[in-house]
Design a protein around this motif. Structure first.
Motif, mmCIF file in Angstrom:
data_model
loop_
_atom_site.group_PDB
_atom_site.id
_atom_site.type_symbol
_atom_site.label_atom_id
_atom_site.label_comp_id
_atom_site.label_asym_id
_atom_site.label_seq_id
_atom_site.Cartn_x
_atom_site.Cartn_y
_atom_site.Cartn_z
ATOM 1 N N ILE A 130 0.856 -1.207 0.000
ATOM 2 C CA ILE A 130 0.000 0.000 0.000
ATOM 3 C C ILE A 130 0.889 1.254 0.000
ATOM 4 O O ILE A 130 1.635 1.492 0.960
ATOM 5 C CB ILE A 130 -0.921 -0.005 1.244
ATOM 6 N N PRO A 131 0.833 2.061 -1.063
ATOM 7 C CA PRO A 131 1.728 3.231 -1.149
ATOM 8 C C PRO A 131 1.603 4.175 0.048
ATOM 9 O O PRO A 131 2.619 4.712 0.510
ATOM 10 C CB PRO A 131 1.298 3.917 -2.454
ATOM 11 N N ALA A 132 0.383 4.377 0.576
ATOM 12 C CA ALA A 132 0.216 5.315 1.692
ATOM 13 C C ALA A 132 0.925 4.802 2.946
ATOM 14 O O ALA A 132 1.390 5.598 3.778
ATOM 15 C CB ALA A 132 -1.272 5.536 1.980
ATOM 16 N N VAL A 133 1.013 3.502 3.095
ATOM 17 C CA VAL A 133 1.738 2.930 4.233
ATOM 18 C C VAL A 133 3.234 3.203 4.055
ATOM 19 O O VAL A 133 3.917 3.661 4.975
ATOM 20 C CB VAL A 133 1.474 1.406 4.349
ATOM 21 N N ARG A 134 3.728 2.978 2.855
ATOM 22 C CA ARG A 134 5.151 3.203 2.585
ATOM 23 C C ARG A 134 5.498 4.675 2.810
ATOM 24 O O ARG A 134 6.527 5.005 3.382
ATOM 25 C CB ARG A 134 5.523 2.771 1.167
ATOM 26 N N ALA B 124 4.148 -2.563 -7.177
ATOM 27 C CA ALA B 124 4.438 -1.366 -7.972
ATOM 28 C C ALA B 124 5.261 -0.362 -7.172
ATOM 29 O O ALA B 124 6.115 0.335 -7.712
ATOM 30 C CB ALA B 124 3.132 -0.733 -8.424
ATOM 31 N N SER B 125 4.987 -0.282 -5.854
ATOM 32 C CA SER B 125 5.588 0.766 -5.042
ATOM 33 C C SER B 125 6.860 0.260 -4.345
ATOM 34 O O SER B 125 6.796 -0.645 -3.514
ATOM 35 C CB SER B 125 4.539 1.208 -4.020
ATOM 36 N N ASP C 210 13.952 -1.782 0.426
ATOM 37 C CA ASP C 210 14.103 -0.605 -0.452
ATOM 38 C C ASP C 210 14.989 0.461 0.162
ATOM 39 O O ASP C 210 14.840 1.642 -0.128
ATOM 40 C CB ASP C 210 12.710 0.004 -0.720
ATOM 41 N N ILE C 211 15.907 0.048 1.041
ATOM 42 C CA ILE C 211 16.746 1.049 1.728
ATOM 43 C C ILE C 211 17.712 1.705 0.726
ATOM 44 O O ILE C 211 17.804 2.924 0.654
ATOM 45 C CB ILE C 211 17.531 0.421 2.912
ATOM 46 N N GLY C 212 18.386 0.880 -0.046
ATOM 47 C CA GLY C 212 19.354 1.427 -1.002
ATOM 48 C C GLY C 212 18.711 2.106 -2.199
ATOM 49 O O GLY C 212 19.307 2.975 -2.830
ATOM 50 N N ALA D 193 6.398 -17.307 -2.577
ATOM 51 C CA ALA D 193 5.236 -16.413 -2.679
ATOM 52 C C ALA D 193 5.610 -15.018 -2.178
ATOM 53 O O ALA D 193 5.238 -13.997 -2.768
ATOM 54 C CB ALA D 193 4.069 -16.973 -1.870
ATOM 55 N N ARG D 194 6.389 -14.965 -1.079
ATOM 56 C CA ARG D 194 6.780 -13.666 -0.517
ATOM 57 C C ARG D 194 7.716 -12.953 -1.480
ATOM 58 O O ARG D 194 7.608 -11.743 -1.711
ATOM 59 C CB ARG D 194 7.438 -13.851 0.851
ATOM 60 N N ASP D 195 8.667 -13.685 -2.065
ATOM 61 C CA ASP D 195 9.575 -13.080 -3.055
ATOM 62 C C ASP D 195 8.770 -12.463 -4.198
ATOM 63 O O ASP D 195 9.060 -11.359 -4.654
ATOM 64 C CB ASP D 195 10.486 -14.142 -3.689
ATOM 65 N N ALA D 196 7.754 -13.206 -4.658
ATOM 66 C CA ALA D 196 6.964 -12.744 -5.805
ATOM 67 C C ALA D 196 6.239 -11.456 -5.444
ATOM 68 O O ALA D 196 6.212 -10.497 -6.227
ATOM 69 C CB ALA D 196 5.965 -13.826 -6.228
ATOM 70 N N ARG D 197 5.670 -11.398 -4.223
ATOM 71 C CA ARG D 197 4.940 -10.177 -3.850
ATOM 72 C C ARG D 197 5.908 -9.008 -3.653
ATOM 73 O O ARG D 197 5.665 -7.899 -4.118
ATOM 74 C CB ARG D 197 4.094 -10.399 -2.605
#
Ligand code: DC
Length: 214
Positions: free
Chosen positions: A89-93, A173-174, A116-118, A164-168
Motif C-alpha cells: 500500500i503506497p500510503a503505508v510506505r 508497484a511501489s 528498499d533502503i538502497g 510467494a513472498r519473493d513474488a509479492r
C-alpha cells in the motif's frame, strides 16, 4: 548525514542477523525496517481490520509507536506474510518513509535493513549491500529455525511461502525489492554468518578507505 549502511534482500536471506552484526562491529544504531511493516499489520489484525484496508493501514502507519509494541508479537512467518501484504500500500510506505530517514540521519551513522533502503529510503547511503541466497537455501534455514522452535511444517510448504513472498515483494508497484545499481551483491548461499560478516566488513572498509568514519 552520518555513515549509512543500507542492507536489502529477500525474506530469510540472513540480512537481519548480518545487519545486527555489522552495526555492533561499528558501534552504529540498527533499524530492522521490516518490523515497522510488521507492526502496521499487527495493529490492523488487533483491530480486526482487513490487511488491504488502505485507510486503516495508513492511519496505523502514522500512529505507529514501536516503543509500545511487543516484538515477540511481530516475529514469525505469519506476521512476515501479513507485513508483506500491507507493504504494497503506497500510503503505508509513505507514512513510514520519514521515520526511516530520521533514523538514518543520526550521527555517527546507522545500519538499516529492509527491501528498499538502497533504492528509496537512503539512495545516498555510503555502503549498499544486497544480501541474498537461493530460495532453497533460505527455505532450509527457515525450516531449521522452525524445527528448533518445536514447529515442524513440511520443508516444501516453507519453500512455497518463501517463493510467494519473493513474488509479492519484487512484483509490487511501489518500491519493489530490487538490487540498487550501486549495491554490492552478497550471496550467502555458501557462506555462514561469520564468513558473510567478514565479506561485509571488507566492503565497508573499502568504502571508508583511509577516512576515519564512522
Ligand atoms: O524483513 P521482514 O521479513 O521482516 O519484512 C516483512 C515484510 O515487510 C516484507 O515481506 C516486505 C515488507 N518490507 C518492505 O516492504 N520494505 C522494507 N524496507 C522492509 C520490509
Amino acid at each position: 548525514m552520518g555513515f549509512v549502511i543500507a542492507v536489502d534482500g529477500p525474506a530469510a536471506s540472513g540480512k537481519g542477523t548480518l545487519s545486527k552484526r555489522i552495526a555492533a562491529h561499528y558501534g552504529l544504531a540498527h533499524l530492522d525496517t521490516g518490523l515497522l511493516y510488521r507492526a502496521v499489520a499487527r495493529l490492523l489484525l488487533d483491530k480486526s481490520r482487513a490487511l488491504d484496508d488502505e485507510q486503516a493501514a495508513a492511519a496505523a502507519a502514522y500512529a505507529l509507536n514501536l516503543a509500545y509494541m511487543d516484538e515477540s508479537r511481530l516475529r514469525g512467518a505469519e506476521m512476515g506474510e501479513a507485513a508483506s501484504r500491507v507493504s504494497v500500500i503506497p500510503a503505508v510506505r509513505a507514512a513510514l518513509l520519514d521515520r526511516q530517514r530520521d533514523f538514518a540521519a543520526q550521527e555517527p551513522g546507522a545500519v538499516l535493513d529492509g527491501r528498499d533502503i538502497g533504492t528509496v529510503v537512503c539512495p545516498e547511503a555510503a555502503v549498499k549491500l544486497f544480501v541474498t541466497a537461493s530460495p532453497e537455501e533460505r527455505a532450509r534455514r527457515r525450516h531449521r529455525e522452525l524445527v528448533d522452535r518445536g514447529d515442524a511444517p513440511p520443508y516444501e510448504s516453507v519453500l512455497a511461502d518463501i517463493r510467494a513472498r519473493d513474488a509479492r515483494d519484487t512484483g509490487r508497484a511501489s518500491a519493489p525489492l530490487r538490487q540498487a545499481q550501486d549495491a554490492i551483491l552478497l550471496d550467502t548461499t555458501e557462506l555462514d554468518i561469520d564468513a558473510a560478516l567478514a565479506r561485509a566488513i571488507a566492503v565497508v572498509e573499502e568504502v571508508r578507505g583511509a577516512s576515519s568514519l564512522p
